[in-house]
Design an enzyme around this catalytic site. Structure first.
Site, PDB file in Angstrom:
ATOM      1  N   CYS A 287     -32.101  18.962  42.789  1.00  0.00           N
ATOM      2  CA  CYS A 287     -31.240  17.888  43.287  1.00  0.00           C
ATOM      3  C   CYS A 287     -30.621  17.049  42.183  1.00  0.00           C
ATOM      4  O   CYS A 287     -29.821  16.149  42.455  1.00  0.00           O
ATOM      5  CB  CYS A 287     -32.022  16.983  44.242  1.00  0.00           C
TER       6      CYS A 287
ATOM      7  N   LYS B 103     -66.645  51.075  35.689  1.00  0.00           N
ATOM      8  CA  LYS B 103     -65.915  49.835  35.462  1.00  0.00           C
ATOM      9  C   LYS B 103     -64.984  49.496  36.626  1.00  0.00           C
ATOM     10  O   LYS B 103     -64.413  50.375  37.263  1.00  0.00           O
ATOM     11  CB  LYS B 103     -65.059  49.970  34.179  1.00  0.00           C
TER      12      LYS B 103
ATOM     13  N   TYR C  95     -81.927  43.659  30.494  1.00  0.00           N
ATOM     14  CA  TYR C  95     -81.670  44.940  31.156  1.00  0.00           C
ATOM     15  C   TYR C  95     -82.209  46.140  30.378  1.00  0.00           C
ATOM     16  O   TYR C  95     -81.908  47.276  30.714  1.00  0.00           O
ATOM     17  CB  TYR C  95     -80.187  45.134  31.460  1.00  0.00           C
TER      18      TYR C  95
ATOM     19  N   ARG D  66     -75.597  42.477  18.684  1.00  0.00           N
ATOM     20  CA  ARG D  66     -75.554  43.926  18.561  1.00  0.00           C
ATOM     21  C   ARG D  66     -74.930  44.350  17.229  1.00  0.00           C
ATOM     22  O   ARG D  66     -75.349  45.329  16.627  1.00  0.00           O
ATOM     23  CB  ARG D  66     -74.757  44.492  19.740  1.00  0.00           C
TER      24      ARG D  66
ATOM     25  N   CYS E  16     -34.160  15.078  47.784  1.00  0.00           N
ATOM     26  CA  CYS E  16     -34.260  16.375  47.107  1.00  0.00           C
ATOM     27  C   CYS E  16     -34.530  17.465  48.144  1.00  0.00           C
ATOM     28  O   CYS E  16     -35.517  17.414  48.866  1.00  0.00           O
ATOM     29  CB  CYS E  16     -35.393  16.330  46.085  1.00  0.00           C
TER      30      CYS E  16
ATOM     31  N   GLU F  85     -86.884  14.519  37.387  1.00  0.00           N
ATOM     32  CA  GLU F  85     -88.323  14.564  37.127  1.00  0.00           C
ATOM     33  C   GLU F  85     -88.602  15.435  35.904  1.00  0.00           C
ATOM     34  O   GLU F  85     -89.417  15.091  35.049  1.00  0.00           O
ATOM     35  CB  GLU F  85     -89.036  15.118  38.370  1.00  0.00           C
TER      36      GLU F  85
ATOM     37  N   CYS G 104     -34.027  17.138  37.888  1.00  0.00           N
ATOM     38  CA  CYS G 104     -34.569  18.072  38.863  1.00  0.00           C
ATOM     39  C   CYS G 104     -33.625  19.257  39.058  1.00  0.00           C
ATOM     40  O   CYS G 104     -32.436  19.075  39.298  1.00  0.00           O
ATOM     41  CB  CYS G 104     -34.783  17.361  40.211  1.00  0.00           C
TER      42      CYS G 104
ATOM     43  N   CYS H 217     -40.037  14.873  40.327  1.00  0.00           N
ATOM     44  CA  CYS H 217     -38.649  14.589  40.688  1.00  0.00           C
ATOM     45  C   CYS H 217     -38.621  13.243  41.407  1.00  0.00           C
ATOM     46  O   CYS H 217     -39.414  12.995  42.309  1.00  0.00           O
ATOM     47  CB  CYS H 217     -38.122  15.692  41.604  1.00  0.00           C
TER      48      CYS H 217
ATOM     49  N   ASP I  35     -86.546  15.974  33.414  1.00  0.00           N
ATOM     50  CA  ASP I  35     -86.102  15.235  32.234  1.00  0.00           C
ATOM     51  C   ASP I  35     -87.138  14.198  31.811  1.00  0.00           C
ATOM     52  O   ASP I  35     -87.346  13.952  30.630  1.00  0.00           O
ATOM     53  CB  ASP I  35     -84.762  14.545  32.510  1.00  0.00           C
TER      54      ASP I  35
ATOM     55  N   SER J 256     -73.981  51.983  22.715  1.00  0.00           N
ATOM     56  CA  SER J 256     -72.967  51.574  23.691  1.00  0.00           C
ATOM     57  C   SER J 256     -73.088  52.483  24.914  1.00  0.00           C
ATOM     58  O   SER J 256     -73.977  53.323  24.980  1.00  0.00           O
ATOM     59  CB  SER J 256     -71.582  51.648  23.073  1.00  0.00           C
ATOM     60  N   LEU J 257     -72.197  52.304  25.847  1.00  0.00           N
ATOM     61  CA  LEU J 257     -72.270  53.038  27.100  1.00  0.00           C
ATOM     62  C   LEU J 257     -70.999  53.822  27.330  1.00  0.00           C
ATOM     63  O   LEU J 257     -69.911  53.355  26.996  1.00  0.00           O
ATOM     64  CB  LEU J 257     -72.392  52.063  28.272  1.00  0.00           C
TER      65      LEU J 257
ATOM     66  N   LYS K   3     -72.752  45.000  35.496  1.00  0.00           N
ATOM     67  CA  LYS K   3     -72.470  44.971  34.055  1.00  0.00           C
ATOM     68  C   LYS K   3     -71.916  43.598  33.719  1.00  0.00           C
ATOM     69  O   LYS K   3     -70.776  43.286  34.031  1.00  0.00           O
ATOM     70  CB  LYS K   3     -71.474  46.058  33.693  1.00  0.00           C
TER      71      LYS K   3
ATOM     72  N   ASP L  39     -70.419  40.441  31.853  1.00  0.00           N
ATOM     73  CA  ASP L  39     -69.402  40.341  30.829  1.00  0.00           C
ATOM     74  C   ASP L  39     -69.760  39.212  29.862  1.00  0.00           C
ATOM     75  O   ASP L  39     -69.284  38.095  29.970  1.00  0.00           O
ATOM     76  CB  ASP L  39     -68.040  40.074  31.491  1.00  0.00           C
TER      77      ASP L  39
ATOM     78  N   GLU M  70     -77.410  48.084  38.209  1.00  0.00           N
ATOM     79  CA  GLU M  70     -77.274  46.620  38.109  1.00  0.00           C
ATOM     80  C   GLU M  70     -75.868  46.270  37.660  1.00  0.00           C
ATOM     81  O   GLU M  70     -75.138  47.132  37.168  1.00  0.00           O
ATOM     82  CB  GLU M  70     -78.331  46.040  37.165  1.00  0.00           C
TER      83      GLU M  70
ATOM     84  N   LYS N 121     -78.390  53.807  35.352  1.00  0.00           N
ATOM     85  CA  LYS N 121     -79.260  54.442  34.360  1.00  0.00           C
ATOM     86  C   LYS N 121     -80.225  55.363  35.089  1.00  0.00           C
ATOM     87  O   LYS N 121     -80.786  54.971  36.113  1.00  0.00           O
ATOM     88  CB  LYS N 121     -80.074  53.379  33.614  1.00  0.00           C
TER      89      LYS N 121
HETATM   90  S1  IVH Z   1     -77.378  48.977  29.218  1.00  0.00           S
HETATM   91  C1  IVH Z   1     -78.128  52.132  26.119  1.00  0.00           C
HETATM   92  N1  IVH Z   1     -77.027  47.288  31.196  1.00  0.00           N
HETATM   93  O1  IVH Z   1     -72.457  46.635  28.176  1.00  0.00           O
HETATM   94  C2  IVH Z   1     -77.607  51.266  27.207  1.00  0.00           C
HETATM   95  N2  IVH Z   1     -75.596  47.136  29.320  1.00  0.00           N
HETATM   96  O2  IVH Z   1     -70.950  48.954  26.909  1.00  0.00           O
HETATM   97  C3  IVH Z   1     -77.336  49.904  26.704  1.00  0.00           C
HETATM   98  N3  IVH Z   1     -73.969  45.323  29.445  1.00  0.00           N
HETATM   99  O3  IVH Z   1     -73.316  46.281  24.837  1.00  0.00           O
HETATM  100  C4  IVH Z   1     -76.660  49.021  27.621  1.00  0.00           C
HETATM  101  N4  IVH Z   1     -74.608  44.533  31.411  1.00  0.00           N
HETATM  102  O4  IVH Z   1     -73.588  44.257  26.294  1.00  0.00           O
HETATM  103  C5  IVH Z   1     -76.596  47.696  29.996  1.00  0.00           C
HETATM  104  N5  IVH Z   1     -76.839  45.824  32.997  1.00  0.00           N
HETATM  105  C6  IVH Z   1     -76.442  46.239  31.791  1.00  0.00           C
HETATM  106  C7  IVH Z   1     -75.377  45.615  31.105  1.00  0.00           C
HETATM  107  C8  IVH Z   1     -74.981  46.096  29.874  1.00  0.00           C
HETATM  108  C9  IVH Z   1     -73.774  44.398  30.385  1.00  0.00           C
HETATM  109  C10 IVH Z   1     -73.174  45.446  28.214  1.00  0.00           C
HETATM  110  C11 IVH Z   1     -73.988  45.420  26.968  1.00  0.00           C
HETATM  111  C12 IVH Z   1     -73.575  46.604  26.165  1.00  0.00           C
HETATM  112  C13 IVH Z   1     -72.343  47.056  26.836  1.00  0.00           C
HETATM  113  C14 IVH Z   1     -72.261  48.543  26.783  1.00  0.00           C
END
Ligand code: IVH
Length: 676
Positions: free
Chosen positions: A414, A317, A228, A139, A435, A37, A411, A429, A39, A84-85, A118, A120, A116, A293
């Protein structure tokens, strides 16, 4: 050409409908209408806009895929740097983090954290001006990223225009673009079928899909987006806490993690980490940890930053899913039907808590494609309870002594010729039950729990019996094994010997479906064996059935029909069956009910959550009782089987007042053959 008023109105109505359905589908995870629907509506809008190009607006749902490929990605400077984290790889490191923060903030009670998963995938910044998506950037180095707006516009869970009102004039949201595991598997299957290189993991697939110069390619990839965090905001912060600000986003059409939760102190963090960890492989997307956080934005500000990362956040992690080790040898395994599988023997390596010494290489084609050589350093990946895989080799670390693997022509067990199967990828085989490897596997299958269920007759014992040439076929289990003979074998007491003979005797009383399954006919699993038993009702009719008659059985296609026919035509198989019947295997001819008389006929079940047995196994058993097993809960669902940590399906079932069974109730249902 002028646009008639009614056409313009229709376009607006269609856009509003499509946006609403999209929002329910992607943000609320609660589809309102079937895909077909949806579509149809999109198609109508496309047609209308094609006829009246004046009607096209940049944020129309038809305008997700831009016109032409780029030459290169432009650079975009981030107004607010993308940081970064810090990582915590152990409970200890998480403890240190929480203690550090408690001291700095000089608070007495536990700190409240927003938690929450993380994801990938890859981080992205979306910029909305006056509610319209104007820019999407990767980024990059944190200060400057690549302009991937054209590609991000193709992702259905990214709104081109924000819903409702109340959003700031400039709203930058940050989040992760990722590829759900189901989409990833499908993408790789297609790649393999087309002779293309598959992606190593969902993260690479997401990154590769987003970094396409042609947005039409990106549009074909199953990407998703979840928010996030924030970048630039006009008018300052949206709320007093991080979680409250994030929770404003869904009403504007932006997705957030359904797992977002506020937790208190170290204990809350640890519990959350455990809980998500236990569901890690059921989430439907890959995560490599969880992020905590500090929830209070005032506290965040007072904590500030260290170098490139905030002090107020940390990634706890999981142990890595990929590790490197040396490939010591490639052995060949011969399966029950003779299929040859190359297996990598590895220097033992711990991958996510489990010591891995073997990994599958699938087939010769895969070894060639990945250019795997004996002596190579290889990357091993283990996800959940999936068999470990060799992802790729580390070419830089290849020793000069590394040797290419050559597939033998005979094989290893055998000496029979190896022949190419159907699609030319699988080698088989040709020795059949001559066998010893196939003989062992055939006997193991015959005696297995869901076949004739000979209790106590384990794999090791069968290996021994075949190697000593005591037993060469399933029938000989009944003809040759005596308590005296068994008691004379290694690690076998008189009592176990007696027990096995009693179990053998007991196994003679069976059902036609079990017997057919036990024969190990190619492509005939439990469900097909059941259908065959139901359809023919007796063995003689089935054995003499021509292919056309087999095709009338539900679930039996041309290939399976061919296998079944060929199996019963083989004089050797006829002898095996005659010997088994002569040994006393029996079933009652009337015991098999017709399909519509099965106890669970017409019932639909859905399985969810973590169950203590493989889903496929439960599914087959339910189907054998006549039930339909479906993937989603609806008004037609009769029972929801909920394992531990059941999520949205359980909620939906409760809403729809569907009967929910726990595992115990399920086992009861299976045992009693359909009485819950
Ligand atoms: S917060 C200042 N929340 O992890 C904090 N990052 O190593 C900024 N990532 O480059 C990141 N899930 O790509 C945050 N729930 C989440 C995340 C998350 C994945 C990744 C993100 C960031 C990397 C940091």
């Amino acid at each position: 050409m002028g646009v008639p008023q009614t056409e313009s109105e229709r376009a607006q109505t269609l856009r509003a409908k499509i946006d609403r359905y999209n929002y329910h589908y992607y943000v609320l995870d609660d589809p309102l209408i079937p895909d077909s629907e949806f579509d149809r509506l999109l198609y109508e809008l496309q047609q209308l806009e094609a006829r009246y190009p004046d009607l096209v607006t940049p944020d129309s749902p038809t305008q997700r895929v831009g016109a032409k490929p780029l030459e290169a990605f432009a650079q975009i400077a981030h107004k607010v740097p993308m940081l970064s984290l810090g990582n915590a790889l152990s409970d200890r490191e998480l403890e240190d983090f929480d203690r550090r923060l408690t001291e700095r903030l000089e608070v007495a009670g536990p700190i409240v954290y927003a938690a929450e998963p993380k994801l990938d995938g890859l981080a992205i910044n979306l910029r909305y001006e006056s509610g319209v998506l104007v820019e999407a950037a990767t980024r990059g180095d944190g200060m400057q990223g690549e302009d991937v707006t054209q590609n991000v516009r193709t992702i259905p869970s990214v709104p081109l225009r924000l819903r409702e009102s109340g959003w700031p004039d400039v709203l930058e949201v940050r989040g992760e673009i990722y590829m759900p595991t189901a989409g990833f598997s499908k993408l790789n299957e297609t790649a393999l079928a087309n002779g293309e290189k598959p992606f190593a993991n969902p993260r690479n697939a997401a990154a590769g899909s987003l970094r396409q110069l042609d947005p039409r390619v990106t549009a074909q990839r199953p990407l998703a987006f979840v928010c996030y965090g924030f970048g630039e905001l006009s008018g300052g912060e949206l709320a007093a806490t991080h979680s409250a600000a994030i929770r404003l986003l869904p009403r504007w059409g932006l997705r957030i993690s359904p797992e977002l939760k506020c937790v208190a102190g170290l204990a809350g963090c640890q519990q959350y980490f455990q809980e998500i960890g236990s569901r890690r492989y059921q989430l439907g997307y890959e995560i490599d940890g969880v992020v905590f956080k500090v929830d209070d934005l005032q506290q965040q500000r007072s904590l500030g930053f260290v170098s490139r990362a905030p002090r107020w956040a940390i990634a706890r992690k999981f142990p890595a899913q990929e590790e490197m080790t040396r490939l010591l040898a490639i052995d060949l395994q011969v399966g029950r039907t003779g299929a040859i599988t190359p297996v990598a023997r590895l220097e033992p390596v711990n991958v996510a808590g489990v010591t891995v010494t073997n990994a599958t290489l699938h087939n010769a084609e895969e070894i060639r494609r990945k250019d795997v050589r004996v002596g190579d350093m290889v990357i091993i990946r283990r996800a959940g309870d999936v068999i470990p895989q060799v992802v790729r080799v580390a070419p830089d670390l290849r020793p000069t002594s590394a040797t290419e693997f050559e597939m033998p022509t005979h094989c290893p067990e055998c000496g029979s010729d190896l022949i190419k199967d159907g699609d030319g990828v699988v080698l088989r085989c040709s020795g059949g039950l001559f066998c010893p490897a196939q003989r062992k596997e055939a006997i193991k299958h015959f005696a297995s729990r869901r076949a004739l269920d000979v209790e106590g007759l384990g794999d090791k014992l069968i290996d021994q019996l075949v190697e000593k040439r005591v037993v060469e076929s399933p029938a000989e289990l009944y003809l040759k094994l005596t308590p005296e003979l068994l008691a004379g074998l290694e690690r076998m007491g008189e009592k176990s010997a007696n027990n096995i003979c009693a179990a053998l005797e007991k196994s003679k009383e069976t059902t036609l479906a079990r017997f057919l399954y036990a024969l190990g006919i190619r492509e005939v699993g439990e469900a097909t064996a059941h259908s065959l038993a139901l359809h023919f009702g007796n063995l003689e009719g089935l054995m003499s059935a021509p292919v056309e008659a087999l095709l009338e059985v539900p679930d039996v296609g041309p290939i399976v029909a061919e296998h079944i026919h060929a199996f019963f035509q083989q004089p050797h198989n006829q002898e095996v069956i005659a010997a088994l019947l002569a040994a006393g295997i029996r079933w009652s001819e009337v015991e098999t009910p017709r399909a519509d008389q099965l106890p669970l006929a017409g019932k639909t079940l859905v399985l969810t959550g973590t169950l203590s047995r493989p889903r496929a196994e439960i599914k087959e058993q339910l189907q054998a009782l006549g039930a339909k097993v479906s993937g989603s809960v609806s008004g037609k669902t009769d029972y929801l089987v909920a394992g531990t940590d059941a999520g949205s399906k359980l909620e939906k079932a409760k809403k729809l007042e569907v009967t929910v069974l726990d595992e115990e109730a399920l086992e009861n249902l299976l045992r009693t053959g359909g009485q819950p």
